[in-house]
Design a protein around this motif. Structure first.
Motif, short mmCIF file in Angstrom:
data_model
loop_
_atom_site.label_atom_id
_atom_site.label_comp_id
_atom_site.label_asym_id
_atom_site.label_seq_id
_atom_site.Cartn_x
_atom_site.Cartn_y
_atom_site.Cartn_z
N LYS A 114 -7.23 4.66 -0.58
CA LYS A 114 -6.46 3.42 -0.58
C LYS A 114 -6.25 2.91 0.84
O LYS A 114 -6.05 1.71 1.06
N LEU A 115 -6.30 3.84 1.80
CA LEU A 115 -6.16 3.47 3.22
C LEU A 115 -7.49 3.11 3.87
O LEU A 115 -7.56 2.89 5.08
N GLY A 116 -8.55 3.10 3.06
CA GLY A 116 -9.85 2.64 3.56
C GLY A 116 -10.86 3.73 3.87
O GLY A 116 -12.00 3.43 4.22
N TRP A 117 -10.47 5.01 3.75
CA TRP A 117 -11.39 6.11 4.01
C TRP A 117 -12.23 6.39 2.76
O TRP A 117 -11.76 6.19 1.64
N SER A 118 -13.45 6.87 2.95
CA SER A 118 -14.36 7.06 1.82
C SER A 118 -14.92 8.49 1.78
O SER A 118 -15.56 8.93 2.74
N GLU A 119 -14.67 9.18 0.67
CA GLU A 119 -15.28 10.49 0.48
C GLU A 119 -16.79 10.32 0.31
O GLU A 119 -17.59 11.12 0.81
N PHE A 120 -17.20 9.26 -0.37
CA PHE A 120 -18.61 8.98 -0.61
C PHE A 120 -19.38 8.83 0.71
O PHE A 120 -20.51 9.30 0.85
N ASN A 121 -18.74 8.22 1.70
CA ASN A 121 -19.38 8.00 3.00
C ASN A 121 -19.12 9.14 3.98
O ASN A 121 -19.32 8.98 5.19
N ILE B 286 0.84 -1.20 0.00
CA ILE B 286 0.00 0.00 0.00
C ILE B 286 0.87 1.25 0.00
O ILE B 286 0.61 2.21 -0.74
N TRP B 287 1.92 1.25 0.83
CA TRP B 287 2.81 2.41 0.87
C TRP B 287 3.46 2.65 -0.49
O TRP B 287 3.53 3.79 -0.96
N ASN B 288 3.94 1.60 -1.13
CA ASN B 288 4.57 1.75 -2.44
C ASN B 288 3.58 2.29 -3.46
O ASN B 288 3.95 3.08 -4.34
N GLU B 289 2.31 1.91 -3.31
CA GLU B 289 1.28 2.44 -4.20
C GLU B 289 1.05 3.93 -3.92
O GLU B 289 0.85 4.73 -4.85
N LEU B 290 1.11 4.31 -2.66
CA LEU B 290 0.97 5.73 -2.31
C LEU B 290 2.13 6.54 -2.89
O LEU B 290 1.93 7.68 -3.34
N CYS B 291 3.32 5.96 -2.88
CA CYS B 291 4.47 6.64 -3.50
C CYS B 291 4.22 6.87 -4.98
O CYS B 291 4.56 7.93 -5.53
N TYR B 292 3.62 5.89 -5.63
CA TYR B 292 3.31 6.00 -7.06
C TYR B 292 2.28 7.10 -7.30
O TYR B 292 2.45 7.94 -8.19
#
Length: 225
Positions: free
Chosen positions: A39-46, A8-14
């Motif tokens: 990506k960390l599980g938080w939702s703008e929709f919610n 997940i962290w590597n994806e955040l770096c990308y």
């Protein structure tokens, strides 16, 4: 779990660094930051990520923090201020803005995200005024600090006490570094060198004549590193 968090962290770096267009605007980068927190599980929709939510301040003023992360049970959890990634976020102005928002909204945790990530905690936890920088994370793959960031800010595991404990550990580390520098400088000072020499002379008097000791110290060159 360790491998998953590192992925997940590597994806955040990308998302937040490697795949950004040259001269990315702050508006586009803000969208990327929202994507990163999702990506960390938080939702703008919610309504767990409030983007530029207008907050009434007094009779005629308003503030609009870039992002506020929240939960239905606990309300506002922490604030994220987003800065154009081409800017250096080590700025008293940026820190002051974040501190002001945290105080107004009564939030104890704040994050600056730009060319790197900075985590701040309310100074009250350290008997200090304002907010205190507790960690700084560069966008580098396989970064241990990045892994810790994912562990602390993943929605599923989010716990303010874990962040406070992490902050105490970091502050203690910083204190040890400062104490090391202070003691090293003290020991390398001229006055301290004289004290060490006098102490050695006193110890050596148990075995050697004082005149011999003085002669030896005269020919020795005390080198400082």
């Amino acid at each position: 779990m360790l491998i998953l968090n590192l992925g997940i962290w590597n994806e955040l770096c990308y998302i937040l660094s490697e795949n950004l267009p040259t001269n990315t605007s702050e508006q586009l980068f803000e969208l990327k930051v929202v994507q990163a927190f999702e990506k960390l599980g938080w939702s703008e929709f919610n309504n767990e990520i409030a983007v530029r939510e207008s907050v009434q301040l007094g009779a005629s003023n308003r503030i609009s923090p870039d992002l506020v992360l929240k939960s239905q049970e606990k309300g506002n959890l922490f604030i994220v201020e987003v800065k154009k990634p081409s800017l250096e976020i080590d700025s008293a102005t940026f820190k002051g803005q974040l501190s002001s928002y945290m105080g107004i909204m009564r939030v104890e945790l704040g994050i600056l995200i730009g060319n790197k990530i900075q985590l701040f905690l309310d100074g009250k936890f350290f008997n200090k005024n304002g907010i205190v920088l507790i960690d700084e994370i560069e966008f580098k793959r396989d970064n241990e600090k990045g892994l810790k960031f994912v562990q602390l800010f993943n929605k599923e595991n989010y716990n303010k006490e874990d962040i406070e404990n992490h902050a105490q550990e970091k502050i203690q580390q910083l204190k040890e570094i400062e104490d090391f520098k202070k003691l090293k400088n003290q020991m390398l000072s001229e006055s301290y060198s004289e004290k060490i020499i006098e102490y050695l002379k006193t110890e050596l008097l148990n075995e050697y004549d004082g005149k011999i000791i003085d002669k030896v110290f005269k020919v020795l060159e005390v080198k400082k590193e």
